[in-house]
Design an enzyme around this catalytic site. Sequence first.
Site, PDB file in Angstrom:
ATOM      1  N   HIS A  93      75.347 -31.290  -2.911  1.00 10.63           N
ATOM      2  CA  HIS A  93      75.069 -32.287  -1.967  1.00 10.63           C
ATOM      3  C   HIS A  93      75.264 -32.976  -2.115  1.00 10.63           C
ATOM      4  CE1 HIS A  93      71.116 -30.847  -4.288  1.00 10.63           C
ATOM      5  NE2 HIS A  93      71.168 -30.816  -3.144  1.00 10.63           N
ATOM      6  N   ARG A 125      68.920 -26.357   9.589  1.00 11.15           N
ATOM      7  CA  ARG A 125      68.805 -25.532   8.343  1.00 11.15           C
ATOM      8  C   ARG A 125      67.787 -26.517   7.565  1.00 11.15           C
ATOM      9  NH1 ARG A 125      74.605 -24.866   8.934  1.00 11.15           N
ATOM     10  NH2 ARG A 125      75.084 -22.540   8.856  1.00 11.15           N
ATOM     11  N   ARG A 154      64.736 -23.589  12.074  1.00 11.61           N
ATOM     12  CA  ARG A 154      65.070 -22.490  10.961  1.00 11.61           C
ATOM     13  C   ARG A 154      64.359 -22.059   9.229  1.00 11.61           C
ATOM     14  NH1 ARG A 154      70.025 -20.211   8.497  1.00 11.61           N
ATOM     15  NH2 ARG A 154      70.188 -21.963   6.653  1.00 11.61           N
ATOM     16  N   GLU A 202      71.371 -11.151  11.911  1.00 13.31           N
ATOM     17  CA  GLU A 202      72.037 -11.853  10.569  1.00 13.31           C
ATOM     18  C   GLU A 202      72.496 -10.471   9.966  1.00 13.31           C
ATOM     19  OE1 GLU A 202      71.921 -15.389   9.260  1.00 13.31           O
ATOM     20  OE2 GLU A 202      69.668 -14.785   9.020  1.00 13.31           O
ATOM     21  N   ASN A 253      77.921 -15.717  10.457  1.00 11.73           N
ATOM     22  CA  ASN A 253      78.441 -16.102   8.948  1.00 11.73           C
ATOM     23  C   ASN A 253      77.765 -14.954   7.891  1.00 11.73           C
ATOM     24  OD1 ASN A 253      78.871 -18.128  10.242  1.00 11.73           O
ATOM     25  ND2 ASN A 253      77.406 -19.999   9.216  1.00 11.73           N
ATOM     26  N   ASP A 254      76.420 -14.718   7.347  1.00 10.37           N
ATOM     27  CA  ASP A 254      76.026 -13.854   6.778  1.00 10.37           C
ATOM     28  C   ASP A 254      76.349 -12.199   7.584  1.00 10.37           C
ATOM     29  OD1 ASP A 254      74.912 -14.436   4.927  1.00 10.37           O
ATOM     30  OD2 ASP A 254      72.953 -15.357   5.872  1.00 10.37           O
ATOM     31  N   ARG A 277      80.327 -13.824   1.484  1.00  8.96           N
ATOM     32  CA  ARG A 277      81.143 -15.232   2.034  1.00  8.96           C
ATOM     33  C   ARG A 277      81.681 -16.356   1.619  1.00  8.96           C
ATOM     34  NH1 ARG A 277      75.969 -17.390   4.802  1.00  8.96           N
ATOM     35  NH2 ARG A 277      76.501 -19.333   4.750  1.00  8.96           N
ATOM     36  N   CYS A 323      74.685 -18.700  16.758  1.00 14.04           N
ATOM     37  CA  CYS A 323      74.995 -20.166  15.571  1.00 14.04           C
ATOM     38  C   CYS A 323      75.971 -19.830  14.302  1.00 14.04           C
ATOM     39  CB  CYS A 323      73.617 -20.951  15.749  1.00 14.04           C
ATOM     40  SG  CYS A 323      72.200 -19.699  14.096  1.00 14.04           S
TER      41      CYS A 323
HETATM   42  C1  PEP Z   1      74.607 -17.734  10.155  1.00 16.62           C
HETATM   43  O1  PEP Z   1      73.988 -16.867   9.271  1.00 16.62           O
HETATM   44  O2  PEP Z   1      75.534 -17.167  10.336  1.00 16.62           O
HETATM   45  C2  PEP Z   1      74.405 -19.006  10.043  1.00 16.62           C
HETATM   46  C3  PEP Z   1      74.107 -19.661  10.532  1.00 16.62           C
HETATM   47  O3  PEP Z   1      72.918 -18.968   8.764  1.00 16.62           O
HETATM   48  P1  PEP Z   1      73.683 -20.022   7.581  1.00 16.62           P
HETATM   49  O4  PEP Z   1      74.746 -20.044   7.622  1.00 16.62           O
HETATM   50  O5  PEP Z   1      72.765 -21.170   7.080  1.00 16.62           O
HETATM   51  O6  PEP Z   1      73.731 -18.745   6.285  1.00 16.62           O
HETATM   52 MG    MG Z   2      72.903 -17.846   7.367  1.00 17.45          MG
END
Ligand code: PEP
Ligand code: MG
Length: 592
Positions: A193, A300, A336, A435, A458-459, A469, A506
């Site tokens: 946070h 988010r 989302r 993802e 990212n996922d 990750r 994204c």
């Molecule tokens: C992702 O997984 O790429 C994504 C944008 O979502 P987050 O990073 O919030 O999991």
């Molecule tokens: Mg994600």
Amino acid sequence: MSLVLDGAPASEGIVAGKVFLLHWGVPVVPHKTVEPAEVDAEIERFHEAREWAKERIRAVQGVTEERLGQVEARIFEPQLLMLDDPAVVDGAVRYIRENHLTAQRAFEWRMLELQAMWSRTSQPMVLDRLNDLEDLMIRVLHRLLGHHDPSDLAREPSGVIVVARNLTPSLTVHLNPEHVLGVATDQGTRTAHWAILARSLEIPAVVGLGTVSQRAREGQEVILDGRVGRVILDPDDRERAAYKRRRARLKDWEGEIAVIAEQESVTLDGQPVALRANLDLPVEVDQARSHGAMGIGLLRTEFLVVGRNTMPGEEEQYEAYRKVAEAFPEGAVYIRTFDLGGDKFPMFLHMPREENPFLGWRAIRVCLDEPELFRTQLRAILRATAHGDVRIMVPLVNDVDEVRQVRALLEEEEEGLRRDGIPFNSGYKLGVMIETPAAALDAAELVRHCDFFSIGTNDLVQYTLAVDRTNTRLAKLYNPFHPAVVRLLHQVARVSRAAGIEVSLCGELAANPLGTFLLLGLDIMALSMAWPSLPEIKKFVRDIRIEDARRAARSALAAPTSQDVVHCLVEGIGDSVDLTVFAGRWSLSLPQ
Ligand code: PEP
Ligand code: MG
């Protein structure tokens, strides 16, 4: 001799200043008892300190609300609730009454018991609660011991870089950006946070430095680079000169941002590219706009639930979503649905401890199992569709059945809104995040049920490569340029193009120039990223040709290794852009 420490970048900016060691620690409490006749007075003293701490926290909350808004101010609620929690209060009072402990010793014992209980989990959000607990211990114990409040940063000198073991939201909000140039901590993560607050306050920060608070000395010269996550103690002349060059470049760059924000997002040979921002907090909309975002590619929504004791109401959510939608009257806003689990846990949901939380009860799986939570959010988003091009995006979808279930819930909520005469736009779009490898490979099925895809690399990278990750030790293996990832991206882009739906991306990869080049080459023409990266990516887009990107992507698709993929991209970019500018930040190993 200088000392270079590498951690994780948590908030952008490059600064130099003097170390200000912030000792925000739990004081040593001597073991003492009181006479039976003093017990009542001791209990009274405990309640006085508790009330005092509540007042201090409310004051901090007030400052936060003023500076950052209501939503951010709520992060102090768990602390306020803890101070009234019978588990805390009755426990401490019992120790005073039955064991005749001093108020400070009794409170310390009770808090240590709770700390031991909570420490048995490894879930980061529960660990965040431990931060809150420690915060309270420090505050109340210092009060009971008659010390000054160590969080009183009012007398803090200017031009300092605060070095601490870790921070808390309440300390962070006291940091005046005019005095505090940056923050460096041993612990913490980008999603803590306080780190989110530091970004909103635009205070550069580096976290996870391990031992910086032990190695730094008060008043020592320090350079902090919040872009690459590096801190240099006692820099030498060469490092000072390099810092000055980087800083000057950054200053020039800041001047350019406003100009670039106004420019068209189009390649040299005329291909338009949609550049949108990822938001963690609604308060970031202004920065997103001033950095040229054409819309919000990922809102988010977890800020509404994480660290909260109660489920957020429909009205509160609706107001938050509406605020973002209204900030972008001409652009799309992708909201989302809650991505809980993994490393994000609200306090009001009982989330089981799992061996592999990222492979566990997460995102859409949680939402479908918690219809009250999910329906409230869907209603709030539906209502926000009346205020702009609001789209609904579902995370971690694996198969068509999940989309069907979401659609069915949406239809029921739409019906309810109609019945209640509440306006919404029935033409809104529903899409999923790609993802998992399952979703990517099954894109041809999913596409028949979706209005858009948004790829979350990212996922997708962590699930494709089986590399967590969040695991620093595996960071080198977390490679978005792995040929398997490139093929999955290609597959999703191809399916979307054939079906005529929009595909955007994204994940962090969108903000990496080599990633941008690859994605455009694969025909992914909508990218969303953290707002600070938007101007440099737009500049990059304007300097390249889509034809070069397509050619490079074709070669990358045939490349046998990640290194070969990178090589194809670097060659494709050629002299159009000086990639060394980005190299440190992205650990790009550029061929010499
Ligand atoms: C992702 O997984 O790429 C994504 C944008 O979502 P987050 O990073 O919030 O999991
Ligand atoms: Mg994600």
